[in-house]
Write a protein that holds these residues in place. Structure first.
Motif: not given
Length: 233
Positions: A95-101, A114-124
């Protein structure tokens, strides 16, 4: 309830970066309760278990925009009760939100968060299935296309998107559920707003086509949902 024939993106309180973290956490608890009652994990599970039976090996799943992680935890719990090979499900969630994670990791589970911005960064990569629940309606059409393309790059076999479907009936049902099941002011506002912002199943299928997901299917799911599914050929 006017205007439900046409999609209207309504800014949601949950998407406000300035939202108080305590208010955010209360909203996540409310959303988890709604997911539990509507069995969001159950919408995704048959396709996951089916692929595990087909491949006869453990399946690796990535859940995108996971919120507090209640859906991937439920998937893992279902896997423990399932016959092999679905029993050996491996699940990660971002999720992009550290609060959510931070909220997600409070409850012990076998899910890797893990924290990740799926709109702007490629997913693993390296996952068999990439899932997403109740996030597509937050996005513009172009953002939704970008997200689905990103998920396609990460999914070795399948994409599953569980989201709200826009209709008058679903608006009323979600409005009522949000008032019966949570006292979070964020959820009570965002729930009905989400239905206004949601795609219809036909619109979601058109978005998938524009994202390059040839052969994608969309099926209505009770209550108030649709499941967009795509299988790599």
């Amino acid at each position: 309830m006017t205007g439900l024939r046409v999609r209207q993106r309504v800014p949601e309180l949950m998407d406000d970066p300035a939202l108080d973290p305590a208010e955010h956490r209360r909203a996540l608890v409310g959303l988890a309760r709604l997911n539990r009652v509507s069995d969001s994990a159950g919408v995704l599970w048959p396709a996951i278990a089916g692929l595990a039976r087909e491949l006869k090996r453990p399946i690796r799943v990535l859940d995108v925009a996971t919120g507090s992680g209640d859906v991937p935890r439920k998937l893992l719990a279902r896997a423990t009760r399932a016959p092999a090979p679905a029993r050996a499900l491996e699940v990660a969630a971002c999720d992009v939100s550290p609060t959510a994670i931070q909220e997600a990791v409070r409850e012990p589970s076998g899910v890797r968060f893990f924290v990740h911005d799926a709109l702007h960064d490629r997913l693993p990569t390296g996952f068999d299935i990439v899932t997403c629940s109740l996030f597509l309606h937050h996005l513009s059409e172009d953002e939704a296309i970008g997200l689905l393309a990103n998920m396609e790059n990460a999914a070795g076999r399948m994409i599953l998107v569980n989201d709200l479907a826009r209709s008058r009936f679903n608006y009323c049902a979600v409005w009522l559920a949000c008032r019966l099941l949570t006292r979070s002011r964020v959820v009570r506002f965002d729930g009905p707003a989400s239905v206004r912002s949601a795609f219809t199943p036909q619109e979601a299928l058109a978005v998938a086509s524009r994202a390059g997901l040839a052969g994608a299917t969309v099926r209505s799911q009770f209550p108030s949902r649709f499941l967009l599914a795509w299988r790599r050929m």
